[in-house]
Design a protein around this motif. Structure first.
Motif, PDB file in Angstrom:
ATOM      1  N   ALA A  30       0.872  -1.298  -0.054  1.00  0.00           N
ATOM      2  CA  ALA A  30      -0.149  -0.066   0.020  1.00  0.00           C
ATOM      3  C   ALA A  30       1.005   1.196   0.031  1.00  0.00           C
ATOM      4  O   ALA A  30       0.525   2.388  -0.854  1.00  0.00           O
ATOM      5  CB  ALA A  30      -0.836  -0.101   1.298  1.00  0.00           C
ATOM      6  N   ASN A  31       1.860   1.162   0.719  1.00  0.00           N
ATOM      7  CA  ASN A  31       2.638   2.791   0.970  1.00  0.00           C
ATOM      8  C   ASN A  31       3.446   2.941  -0.406  1.00  0.00           C
ATOM      9  O   ASN A  31       3.391   4.259  -0.717  1.00  0.00           O
ATOM     10  CB  ASN A  31       3.760   2.449   1.935  1.00  0.00           C
ATOM     11  N   ILE A  32       3.856   1.681  -1.260  1.00  0.00           N
ATOM     12  CA  ILE A  32       4.236   2.101  -2.500  1.00  0.00           C
ATOM     13  C   ILE A  32       3.101   2.445  -3.565  1.00  0.00           C
ATOM     14  O   ILE A  32       3.595   3.444  -4.358  1.00  0.00           O
ATOM     15  CB  ILE A  32       5.070   0.790  -3.064  1.00  0.00           C
ATOM     16  N   LEU A  33       2.090   2.057  -3.580  1.00  0.00           N
ATOM     17  CA  LEU A  33       1.046   2.426  -4.232  1.00  0.00           C
ATOM     18  C   LEU A  33       0.706   3.899  -4.118  1.00  0.00           C
ATOM     19  O   LEU A  33       0.400   4.777  -4.954  1.00  0.00           O
ATOM     20  CB  LEU A  33      -0.371   1.790  -4.035  1.00  0.00           C
TER      21      LEU A  33
ATOM     22  N   CYS B 172      -5.686  -2.106  -8.552  1.00  0.00           N
ATOM     23  CA  CYS B 172      -4.387  -2.027  -7.490  1.00  0.00           C
ATOM     24  C   CYS B 172      -4.883  -3.001  -6.316  1.00  0.00           C
ATOM     25  O   CYS B 172      -5.946  -3.007  -5.657  1.00  0.00           O
ATOM     26  CB  CYS B 172      -3.988  -0.888  -6.921  1.00  0.00           C
ATOM     27  N   THR B 173      -3.844  -4.021  -5.719  1.00  0.00           N
ATOM     28  CA  THR B 173      -3.977  -4.611  -4.688  1.00  0.00           C
ATOM     29  C   THR B 173      -2.777  -4.859  -3.889  1.00  0.00           C
ATOM     30  O   THR B 173      -1.733  -4.246  -4.276  1.00  0.00           O
ATOM     31  CB  THR B 173      -4.672  -6.129  -4.983  1.00  0.00           C
ATOM     32  N   GLY B 174      -2.765  -5.830  -2.980  1.00  0.00           N
ATOM     33  CA  GLY B 174      -1.420  -5.862  -2.060  1.00  0.00           C
ATOM     34  C   GLY B 174      -1.912  -4.963  -0.837  1.00  0.00           C
ATOM     35  O   GLY B 174      -1.006  -4.538   0.031  1.00  0.00           O
ATOM     36  N   ILE B 175      -3.171  -4.716  -0.789  1.00  0.00           N
ATOM     37  CA  ILE B 175      -3.521  -3.469   0.175  1.00  0.00           C
ATOM     38  C   ILE B 175      -4.480  -4.298   1.571  1.00  0.00           C
ATOM     39  O   ILE B 175      -5.168  -5.167   1.235  1.00  0.00           O
ATOM     40  CB  ILE B 175      -4.689  -2.682  -0.258  1.00  0.00           C
ATOM     41  N   LEU B 176      -3.746  -4.123   2.570  1.00  0.00           N
ATOM     42  CA  LEU B 176      -4.385  -4.644   3.836  1.00  0.00           C
ATOM     43  C   LEU B 176      -5.755  -3.952   4.284  1.00  0.00           C
ATOM     44  O   LEU B 176      -5.498  -2.698   3.935  1.00  0.00           O
ATOM     45  CB  LEU B 176      -3.502  -4.769   5.076  1.00  0.00           C
ATOM     46  N   LYS B 177      -6.680  -4.514   4.711  1.00  0.00           N
ATOM     47  CA  LYS B 177      -7.732  -3.680   4.933  1.00  0.00           C
ATOM     48  C   LYS B 177      -7.565  -2.414   5.861  1.00  0.00           C
ATOM     49  O   LYS B 177      -8.313  -1.510   5.853  1.00  0.00           O
ATOM     50  CB  LYS B 177      -8.899  -4.636   5.562  1.00  0.00           C
ATOM     51  N   TYR B 178      -6.482  -2.645   6.857  1.00  0.00           N
ATOM     52  CA  TYR B 178      -6.371  -1.465   7.487  1.00  0.00           C
ATOM     53  C   TYR B 178      -5.821  -0.096   6.982  1.00  0.00           C
ATOM     54  O   TYR B 178      -5.797   1.066   7.338  1.00  0.00           O
ATOM     55  CB  TYR B 178      -5.077  -1.879   8.707  1.00  0.00           C
ATOM     56  N   ASP B 179      -5.299  -0.252   5.711  1.00  0.00           N
ATOM     57  CA  ASP B 179      -4.819   0.627   4.755  1.00  0.00           C
ATOM     58  C   ASP B 179      -5.720   1.110   3.617  1.00  0.00           C
ATOM     59  O   ASP B 179      -5.132   2.094   2.984  1.00  0.00           O
ATOM     60  CB  ASP B 179      -3.241   0.236   4.044  1.00  0.00           C
ATOM     61  N   LYS B 180      -6.641   0.687   3.536  1.00  0.00           N
ATOM     62  CA  LYS B 180      -7.602   0.571   2.232  1.00  0.00           C
ATOM     63  C   LYS B 180      -8.131   2.066   2.222  1.00  0.00           C
ATOM     64  O   LYS B 180      -8.145   2.802   0.925  1.00  0.00           O
ATOM     65  CB  LYS B 180      -8.961   0.100   2.401  1.00  0.00           C
ATOM     66  N   LEU B 181      -8.476   2.921   3.344  1.00  0.00           N
ATOM     67  CA  LEU B 181      -8.581   4.286   3.095  1.00  0.00           C
ATOM     68  C   LEU B 181      -7.986   5.113   2.816  1.00  0.00           C
ATOM     69  O   LEU B 181      -7.852   5.989   1.926  1.00  0.00           O
ATOM     70  CB  LEU B 181      -9.504   4.773   4.468  1.00  0.00           C
ATOM     71  N   LYS B 182      -6.343   4.894   3.243  1.00  0.00           N
ATOM     72  CA  LYS B 182      -5.398   5.829   2.765  1.00  0.00           C
ATOM     73  C   LYS B 182      -5.067   5.661   1.286  1.00  0.00           C
ATOM     74  O   LYS B 182      -4.792   6.585   0.442  1.00  0.00           O
ATOM     75  CB  LYS B 182      -4.165   5.302   3.480  1.00  0.00           C
TER      76      LYS B 182
ATOM     77  N   LEU C 160      -7.283   4.663  -1.093  1.00  0.00           N
ATOM     78  CA  LEU C 160      -8.518   5.164  -1.638  1.00  0.00           C
ATOM     79  C   LEU C 160      -8.281   6.853  -1.781  1.00  0.00           C
ATOM     80  O   LEU C 160      -8.872   7.542  -2.874  1.00  0.00           O
ATOM     81  CB  LEU C 160      -9.714   4.713  -0.812  1.00  0.00           C
ATOM     82  N   ASP C 161      -7.984   7.471  -0.537  1.00  0.00           N
ATOM     83  CA  ASP C 161      -7.836   8.880  -0.424  1.00  0.00           C
ATOM     84  C   ASP C 161      -6.856   9.340  -1.561  1.00  0.00           C
ATOM     85  O   ASP C 161      -7.026  10.309  -2.405  1.00  0.00           O
ATOM     86  CB  ASP C 161      -7.542   9.137   0.895  1.00  0.00           C
ATOM     87  N   ALA C 162      -5.691   8.691  -1.772  1.00  0.00           N
ATOM     88  CA  ALA C 162      -4.511   9.075  -2.720  1.00  0.00           C
ATOM     89  C   ALA C 162      -5.079   8.776  -3.690  1.00  0.00           C
ATOM     90  O   ALA C 162      -4.813   9.697  -4.774  1.00  0.00           O
ATOM     91  CB  ALA C 162      -3.473   8.068  -2.277  1.00  0.00           C
TER      92      ALA C 162
ATOM     93  N   GLY D  40      -7.202  11.869  -9.295  1.00  0.00           N
ATOM     94  CA  GLY D  40      -8.440  11.997 -10.269  1.00  0.00           C
ATOM     95  C   GLY D  40      -8.878  10.703 -10.944  1.00  0.00           C
ATOM     96  O   GLY D  40      -9.487  10.329 -11.631  1.00  0.00           O
ATOM     97  N   PHE D  41      -8.723   9.549  -9.873  1.00  0.00           N
ATOM     98  CA  PHE D  41      -9.380   8.159  -9.963  1.00  0.00           C
ATOM     99  C   PHE D  41     -10.665   7.963  -9.239  1.00  0.00           C
ATOM    100  O   PHE D  41     -11.104   8.449  -8.125  1.00  0.00           O
ATOM    101  CB  PHE D  41      -8.445   7.220  -9.313  1.00  0.00           C
TER     102      PHE D  41
END
Length: 217
Positions: free
Chosen positions: A155-158, A177-187, A189-191, A196-197
């Motif tokens: 997630a941090n690299i995404l 994109c995946t590799g995202i733990l549920k704890y990081d999903k909102l971060k 999504l916000d990014a 513009g996505f």
């Protein structure tokens, strides 16, 4: 200090990777798609999309949730004659799938040399000729413009590269994109929203999340 040998045991030489591969079973993603070790692929001819892999013990084999999630999203997304990127390709499964789904070309890259070698081997196993494989670092790589990018990366690299993804995808193009733990999903999504996505779809399995975005004009 005096030491002495109590006993000596001779360990038989074995191909541990080969023994490990024998324990792997095909991974059925959907009614149309299966990922299988080469040793067990001959009985799977009824699937529309069969991806054969020669797995290495350090890399994904289709058993990880993120590979399954990204595969499901790709299957409903890739269109004929599109140009795609597989960022953090690992074994090359997602790049091979994009090719089999009709992509005109796929650029697959990974920072890990062993992953790149394994991807090249798997591309050859699946007889797809429109995939370019490179050992590259996403943080420094200059991407061209593509119809879609699939990224199975932490997630941090995404988040750090969301602007690069946006700049490298055509208007109305797709980012999976995946590799995202549920704890990081909102971060994540916000990014993505900030670049513009527009969120089209979210899938989840266990603690893992996958997103499908469209780049707005």
């Amino acid at each position: 200090v005096e030491t002495k040998v109590i006993s000596v045991t001779k360990i038989e030489e074995k191909n541990w990777n080969e023994d490990w591969e024998k324990t792997l079973e095909p991974v059925i993603i959907s009614d149309d798609l299966v990922i299988s070790p080469t040793s067990k692929a001959d009985d799977l001819v009824n699937y529309k999309y069969l991806i054969k892999i020669n797995p290495q013990m350090s890399f994904g084999t289709g058993y990880h949730a993120t590979t399954r999630l990204a595969s499901m999203l790709l299957t409903d997304t890739v269109k004929q004659n599109e140009k795609w990127v597989d960022a953090g390709t690992g074994t090359g499964v997602l790049a091979i799938l994009a090719s089999k789904l009709g992509a005109e070309s796929v650029f697959a890259f990974d920072i890990d040399e062993w992953s790149v070698r394994n991807t090249i081997e798997n591309v050859e196993l699946n007889s797809v000729e429109n995939i370019t494989v490179s050992q590259s670092d996403l943080n420094t790589l200059q991407l061209e413009e593509y119809d879609g990018i699939v990224a199975n990366i932490f997630a941090n690299i995404l988040i750090e590269n969301m602007n690069k993804f946006s700049s490298s995808i055509k208007d109305n193009g797709i980012l999976i994109c995946t590799g995202i733990l549920k704890y990081d999903k909102l971060k994540v999504l916000d990014a993505a929203n900030n670049e513009g996505f527009e969120l089209l779809e979210e899938l989840a399995e266990d603690e893992w999340i996958a997103y499908k975005f469209r780049k707005s004009k």
